[in-house]
Design a protein around this motif. Structure first.
Motif, short mmCIF file in Angstrom:
data_model
loop_
_atom_site.label_atom_id
_atom_site.label_comp_id
_atom_site.label_asym_id
_atom_site.label_seq_id
_atom_site.Cartn_x
_atom_site.Cartn_y
_atom_site.Cartn_z
N ARG A 170 0.85 -1.18 0.00
CA ARG A 170 0.00 0.00 0.00
C ARG A 170 0.88 1.24 0.00
N PHE A 171 1.04 1.80 -1.18
CA PHE A 171 1.88 2.99 -1.33
C PHE A 171 1.05 4.27 -1.43
N LYS A 172 -0.25 4.15 -1.59
CA LYS A 172 -1.14 5.31 -1.65
C LYS A 172 -2.17 5.12 -0.54
N LEU A 173 -1.99 5.89 0.56
CA LEU A 173 -2.78 5.66 1.75
C LEU A 173 -3.92 6.65 1.92
N GLY A 174 -3.78 7.86 1.39
CA GLY A 174 -4.81 8.87 1.59
C GLY A 174 -4.59 9.70 2.84
N TYR A 175 -3.51 9.40 3.58
CA TYR A 175 -3.15 10.20 4.75
C TYR A 175 -1.64 10.12 4.92
N SER A 176 -1.10 10.99 5.73
CA SER A 176 0.35 11.08 5.89
C SER A 176 0.86 9.90 6.71
N ALA A 177 1.95 9.29 6.22
CA ALA A 177 2.57 8.16 6.90
C ALA A 177 4.09 8.34 6.87
N PRO A 178 4.78 7.84 7.88
CA PRO A 178 6.25 7.98 7.92
C PRO A 178 6.91 7.26 6.74
N PRO A 179 8.10 7.70 6.32
CA PRO A 179 8.78 7.05 5.18
C PRO A 179 9.07 5.58 5.41
N TYR A 180 9.32 5.20 6.68
CA TYR A 180 9.68 3.80 6.90
C TYR A 180 8.53 2.85 6.58
N ILE A 181 7.30 3.35 6.53
CA ILE A 181 6.18 2.49 6.13
C ILE A 181 6.37 2.03 4.69
N TYR A 182 6.76 2.93 3.84
CA TYR A 182 6.97 2.59 2.43
C TYR A 182 8.26 1.79 2.24
N ILE A 183 9.29 2.15 3.00
CA ILE A 183 10.57 1.44 2.86
C ILE A 183 10.42 -0.01 3.31
N ASN A 184 9.72 -0.24 4.42
CA ASN A 184 9.52 -1.61 4.90
C ASN A 184 8.77 -2.46 3.87
N GLN A 185 7.76 -1.87 3.25
CA GLN A 185 7.00 -2.62 2.25
C GLN A 185 7.86 -2.94 1.03
N ILE A 186 8.73 -2.01 0.64
CA ILE A 186 9.61 -2.27 -0.51
C ILE A 186 10.59 -3.39 -0.17
N LEU A 187 11.13 -3.37 1.05
CA LEU A 187 12.07 -4.42 1.43
C LEU A 187 11.40 -5.79 1.46
N LEU A 188 10.20 -5.84 2.02
CA LEU A 188 9.48 -7.12 2.03
C LEU A 188 9.13 -7.56 0.63
N PHE A 189 8.82 -6.63 -0.26
CA PHE A 189 8.48 -6.98 -1.63
C PHE A 189 9.69 -7.59 -2.36
N LEU A 190 10.87 -7.05 -2.10
CA LEU A 190 12.08 -7.51 -2.81
C LEU A 190 12.76 -8.69 -2.12
N THR A 191 12.29 -9.10 -0.93
CA THR A 191 12.93 -10.19 -0.20
C THR A 191 13.05 -11.48 -1.02
N PRO A 192 12.00 -11.96 -1.71
CA PRO A 192 12.17 -13.18 -2.52
C PRO A 192 13.23 -13.04 -3.60
N TRP A 193 13.33 -11.85 -4.20
CA TRP A 193 14.33 -11.63 -5.25
C TRP A 193 15.74 -11.71 -4.67
N VAL A 194 15.91 -11.14 -3.47
CA VAL A 194 17.23 -11.19 -2.83
C VAL A 194 17.61 -12.62 -2.48
N LEU A 195 16.67 -13.35 -1.88
CA LEU A 195 16.97 -14.73 -1.49
C LEU A 195 17.15 -15.61 -2.72
N GLY A 196 16.32 -15.40 -3.74
CA GLY A 196 16.52 -16.16 -4.97
C GLY A 196 17.78 -15.75 -5.69
N GLY A 197 18.16 -14.49 -5.53
CA GLY A 197 19.39 -14.03 -6.17
C GLY A 197 20.62 -14.70 -5.61
N VAL A 198 20.60 -15.05 -4.33
CA VAL A 198 21.74 -15.75 -3.73
C VAL A 198 21.96 -17.08 -4.44
#
Length: 1187
Positions: A29-57
């Motif tokens: 959820r990158f479009k919330l409709g209200y103000s949210a701290p940057p780490y909310i978006y960063i955490n979601q990006i990291l979780l999204f890319l986790t399979p790619w990182v583990l598969g990349g190994v």
């Protein structure tokens, strides 16, 4: 509402644009409709890319040659498994830390709008927002393991070296590797972190978290093809399929976002239906359970056929099972069920197919047995002695010529049954006018004779001819062949399951064989006749769907401009875009036809998309399980059994066109609209679902219903004005008039009673008529009771004292008094709290009632010196049953405005005087003495004696039938007439009721008072309180009052009553053929279901300020039936599902629900299953015979 009403309101537009990016990316959820701290978006990006990182190994270790490809997959999968468990444990930890216990729910429109107060990067609210978690521990474990397997196989699937070997193109390898991992990350995120709301939504609620598996399952399906390719490299088709699917793999996020790929439950049901119909020769089923059972049995038959070593055995096996599986096997179960229920005197077992269920009798079973034996003999004899190589003079070719002739005859006989030929030209053989039922049925009998010929051709001649064609085929000599078993098992079943389609397919195959006679051609060399029939059936079905979808698309496109109320500001632009991108639009239409999925017109605008494939029923729930029930539902419930029976001849004659599963029909009668859906089809039967649409018509409903009436009137009622070969002016409408069928239904007539109910003469006569009616009602109620009374002891005490049953009723009456006391402040009492009278009820029966202490005020008698005028007595009724109820009544006096008395001291007991009757039967006709108001003055009794209709009283007694008694009827009647005690008793009861209702004054009642009294709302008084405390007497008085009002209406309409004989005929007719009451009464609904010939109710039109009478008359009426474009219905339902379940656009005034006179958009939305639609009636599957 105008045509430019917003498609989505401002709030829903904002909501949609927040939800759609989340759907496309699989959950972040990158479009919330209200103000949210940057780490909310960063955490979601990291979780999204986790399979790619583990598969990349694992990918790096494979590319540098450290690990083999399968070890790489295991390593990546193990790392993802650990990561998945860690992610889920974070959510579990956050939930335990939460002080308030919250129930975990599915993601919905409400939770999407919740605002969170984030405190830190790994705070409780942050974790709960990003990782909602799983509802079930089983899913937590299973989804985590599945995520590990998916990551491991995905790493193997996207190894750069393997992709380079597949394409030999470095640029293509890089693109597939990058975007392939994006697809894989989307699938992993939706599985293990947060599931997005899917545009392809089939179920309204995801109870078991199946949505999270949607994207991973499709990814696994693509990987499965690659695995098969790696182990079967020599298969050329797998190489080509693997190359194509690697490219399609990159576009999976777009397919998911557009909702083209179906949810898993819809995919399974759709796959079972398509396989059963086109591979196994069956039909779509009316329920998921039937579908699964028939699929397994059919698959078992096909597999078993493969192991039969003999060609003759194969023919006998597939012939017998093909016929048996095409029958309605559920009927046999019902026969056995009913047999055992009668055998062991069990209660009536409920059936899943409603009350209309034509039971199979022994003649039908014998018919099926004979047909089976003849089929086996014909197939075996022709296969053994007449099978030969195909040639122009071979037996198979000759049978093919016969098939062509029979098909032409069947088509001609079917076309002349309907209102239009080919849906365009008026049928000259069809009756011009349907307004007179008898004339129409007489002239239509000629077509019915033709229908009998068609029925014989379709039921017997065609199947046996096709059976001969198949049995003569030499391909059956090839045993243990997969293609022969599949093709011919399907073909032998289809000739019974759907004879019309099987005839068309077999004729096409026969014509192709005649044209392409060369045996070296691929069609003849590589395909046996069974597989040819399968391919022709698939092509025929998809072409028919393509034509229907094109008609729907063109209708939406043209009416968006030609219908002024549908013309929006964007219409011109949309039409231009459709013309410019015509190849793309055509591709979407073709793709939807190939997939057998609905063509979705977004918001019913000319914006076309491919909806996901779904079962032919379109909805996931059980058929007929839900409906928006209201008082009008009862009228559909009454007419459906007769309507289903009437459809039998219509289906069999062919007047409704080609009846296939998924066909939709719209039926019209007066203000009723009936939606009909064909669920399944078999040999001599089809299964239907009947829905009733609302009778309280809205503006949109009225506009479309008016167009439906115009279409039917042009076809059935105005034909003489337009010529015998007139064109169908409503050809573009999705409704095509077919025929009319006679159905026994209630016709509704509403009349204004001005000049009748407010006439001074009628009101003045009303009081005199009421005395006669009440007297007749009382005598007949006691007479009926005496005839049905079995207990002689109750009979003997009934005329002297209060019976036990009346004592129970007394208790019931005291229960109602508590309600009456609360109504005294409003100075009126409503009759709705009392049971309504019904002809079929014994109002004197003993009613079980729990003992309770109740204080019941009654008016006391001035006789005997026990009471003071104006005082109130109370009767304590605990331990009441144990007393001698036939002798005494105990009263304790409480004086108002008088000195206090000792309540514990018993007062003297009052005894009822014994009545001495002159006739032995008088005690059976006498009324209970407590029906007499004990405070009656002698003056009122004398007034009633003057008004008492002695001649009428004697005439009523003479009309009674006493032949069931031992005494001579004429002598007994004379004794009753001369019995003065009985006469006095009736005079006192009449006096009690008459002056209780009309008061002590002799003024003429007004129409408003009559209306209130008819409803049971009698102005309160002490005597009214006494009357309502006698429920049985109150019901009889209310019954007499309503009879009197109906008599007043009839005399004003039909003329005055000439003699007593005519008057008593009126009352007997009211008693047997009428229900006179209120529309809101439960007894009204019971009368409708019991099919009372007539029903009457009194109403008031507040707007016009008049009183109205409503009369329902049960009679045979012609119901008009038209066939709907099934693809237009499915397309609109697909848009409804998307708009309400995904866009949550539940605005009652939204554009897509507004009236559309061509598409019938509002009616189509109503006919959808709840909660999206709102039909007021929906039947369970009804099995209609076609013979």
């Amino acid at each position: 509402m105008g045509p430019d009403v917003p498609l989505l309101n401002d709030y829903k537009q904002e909501f949609f644009w927040k939800r759609f990016p989340q759907t496309f990316l699989g959950g972040p959820r990158f479009k919330l409709g209200y103000s949210a701290p940057p780490y909310i978006y960063i955490n979601q990006i990291l979780l999204f890319l986790t399979p790619w990182v583990l598969g990349g190994v694992g990918t790096v270790l494979y590319e540098v040659g450290i690990l083999e490809d399968y070890y790489t997959a295991v390593l990546s999968g193990a790392l993802m498994l650990i990561a998945a468990f860690v992610i889920q444990l974070l959510n579990q930890h956050a939930r335990r830390k939460t002080s308030t216990v919250e129930r975990l729910q599915n993601q919905s429109a409400l939770t999407d709008e919740d605002e969170y107060d984030f405190s830190s990067c790994l705070g409780i609210e942050t974790v709960k927002f990003i990782i909602p978690g799983k509802k079930f521990i089983v899913n937590l474990v299973f989804h985590s393991i599945f995520a590990g397997v998916l990551c491991g196989l995905g790493t193997w699937y996207l190894l750069p070296t393997r992709i380079q070997l597949l394409y030999s193109n470095t640029g293509g390898t890089v693109m597939i590797f990058i975007f392939g991992w994006v697809t894989l990350c989307i699938g992993e995120y939706s599985l293990i972190v947060n599931s997005a709301a899917e545009t392809a939504t089939f179920q309204a609620q995801d109870t078991y978290e199946i949505t999270a598996l949607l994207r991973p399952v499709y990814i696994i399906a693509f990987i499965a093809v690659d695995i098969a390719y790696r182990f079967l490299v020599t298969v050329p088709s797998l190489v080509w399929a693997n190359q194509v699917l690697h490219v399609v793999f990159l576009f999976l996020p777009f397919l998911w976002a557009l909702g083209i790929l179906p949810p898993l439950d819809a995919l399974v049901l759709w796959g079972l239906e398509q396989t059963l119909e086109f591979v196994l020769g069956g039909s779509p089923m009316s329920s998921n359970l039937r579908l699964l059972i028939i699929f397994l049995v059919s698959a078992g038959v096909t597999v078993s056929a493969y192991f039969i070593p003999s060609s003759l055995g194969l023919v006998l096996f597939i012939t017998g099972f093909g016929f048996l599986l095409s029958l309605n096997l559920a009927e046999f179960g019902i026969i056995v069920q009913n047999y055992f229920s009668r055998r062991f005197s069990l209660s009536k077992l409920s059936s899943s197919f409603n009350s209309f269920h034509p039971q199979m009798i022994w003649k039908e079973s014998l018919f099926y047995f004979i047909v089976l034996i003849i089929s086996l003999l014909e197939a075996s004899l022709l296969h053994c002695f007449c099978s030969s190589v195909y040639s122009l003079q071979s037996p198979q070719a000759i049978v093919g010529y016969c098939l062509i002739v029979i098909l032409v005859f069947l088509w001609l006989l079917q076309e002349i049954q309907g209102a239009y030929l080919l849906g365009i030209i008026r049928n000259p053989f069809f009756q011009n006018d349907i307004r007179i039922l008898n004339v129409f049925m007489k002239k239509q009998s000629r077509l019915q004779k033709v229908a009998i010929v068609r029925r014989i051709l379709l039921t017997l001649v065609s199947p046996f001819t096709m059976l001969a064609y198949l049995s003569l085929d030499t391909s059956l000599n090839t045993v243990n062949s997969v293609s022969v078993c599949i093709g011919f098992t399907r073909a032998y079943r289809m000739i019974w399951q759907n004879t019309e389609n099987a005839m068309l397919e077999m004729v096409i195959v026969s014509v192709i064989q005649l044209i392409v006679f060369d045996t070296n051609v691929w069609w003849n060399a590589s395909l046996n006749t069974g597989i040819q029939l399968l391919l022709v059936a698939l092509i025929r079905d998809r072409l028919c769907k393509l034509v229907s979808k094109l008609q729907f698309a063109v209708t939406v496109l043209l009416t968006s401009w030609t219908e002024k109320k549908q013309r929006r500001k964007s219409t011109t632009s949309l039409i231009t875009l459709n013309i410019v991108f015509f190849p793309l639009v055509l591709m979407f239409v073709v793709l939807s036809a190939v997939l057998s999925s609905p063509l979705l017109a977004l918001f019913t605008l000319p914006v076309f998309l491919v909806a996901f494939p779904r079962p032919i029923r379109s909805w996931p729930g059980a058929v007929g399980a839900t409906a928006c029930v209201c008082p009008d539902t009862i009228y559909y419930q009454q007419m459906v059994p007769g309507f289903a029976a009437a459809l039998q001849s219509a289906f069999a004659s062919g007047s409704l066109g080609l009846v296939t599963p998924g066909s939709h029909y719209l039926c019209r009668f007066q203000d009723r609209l009936i939606w009909l859906l064909v669920l399944e089809r078999g040999y001599t039967y089809c299964c239907i679902n009947v829905k009733g649409l609302e009778l309280q018509e809205t503006s949109c409903h009225t506009a479309e219903a008016r167009r439906v009436d115009e279409v039917f009137e042009m076809a059935f009622e105005q034909a003489e004005n337009v010529g015998r070969f007139a064109l169908n002016h409503h050809f573009g409408n999705i409704l095509m008039p077919c025929t009319v069928v006679p159905v026994r239904v209630y016709s509704d007539a509403r009349n204004v009673l001005s000049g009748i109910i407010d006439s001074h003469e009628n009101l003045k006569q009303f009081r005199d008529d009421f005395i006669k009616v009440l007297l007749w009602v009382l005598i007949h109620s006691r007479y009926k009771k005496s005839k049905t009374q079995k207990n002689s002891a109750v009979d003997q005490s009934d005329g002297l004292n209060i019976t036990i049953s009346e004592k129970y009723s007394e208790i019931e009456g005291t229960h109602n008094v508590g309600q009456n006391n609360s109504r005294k402040e409003n100075e009126s009492i409503s009759g709705e709290g009392f049971d309504e009278w019904s002809d079929d009820d014994d109002i004197f029966e003993i009613l079980p009632h729990t003992k309770k202490t109740v204080t019941k005020p009654i008016v006391t008698s001035a006789a005997g010196g026990l009471s003071i005028p104006g005082s109130i007595e109370t009767q304590h009724e605990d331990n009441y049953i144990e007393q001698d109820v036939a002798v005494d009544k105990l009263y304790s006096v409480v004086g108002f405005g008088l000195p206090a008395t000792d309540k514990g001291k018993q007062t003297p007991v009052e005894h009822f005087s014994m009545l001495e009757f002159n006739c032995s039967y008088s005690k059976s006709l006498s009324v209970p003495q407590d029906w007499i108001l004990v405070s009656l003055s002698n003056q009122k009794v004398r007034e009633m004696k003057q008004m008492f209709p002695s001649e009428w009283y004697e005439f009523v007694l003479k009309q009674l039938d006493f032949h069931h008694l031992d005494e001579k009827p004429s002598v007994l009647c004379d004794e009753l007439i001369k019995d003065t005690s009985l006469r006095e008793l009736y005079i006192q009861v009449l006096t009690s009721v008459y002056f209780t209702l009309f008061g002590t004054e002799s003024s003429t009642p007004c129409s408003a008072w009559l209306y209130r009294a008819y409803l049971g709302n009698i102005p309160w008084s002490v005597s009214v309180d006494w009357l309502t405390g006698k429920p049985m007497l109150f019901q009889l008085a209310l019954k007499a009052f309503r009879y009197t009002l109906k008599l007043m209406v009839d005399k004003a309409s039909l003329g005055p009553v000439e003699d007593f004989k005519e008057l008593i005929n009126y009352f007997e007719e009211y008693d047997h053929d009428w229900y006179i009451g209120l529309e809101s009464d439960p007894r009204w609904q019971q009368a409708v279901l019991q099919e009372k010939p007539y029903l009457f109710s009194l109403g008031q039109d507040v707007n016009m300020g008049v009183y109205t009478g409503r009369v329902l008359t049960l009679q045979d009426q012609l119901v008009q039936i038209g066939k709907l474009n099934a693809e237009a219905v499915r397309g609109q339902w697909a848009n409804l599902s998307w708009e309400l379940l995904y866009a949550t656009n539940d605005d009652e005034e939204r554009y897509s629900i507004q009236a559309h006179p061509v598409l019938l958009r509002n009616l189509t939305v109503q006919a959808a299953d709840p909660p999206l639609g709102y039909p007021i009636y929906s039947s369970v599957p009804l099995h209609v015979p076609l013979y």
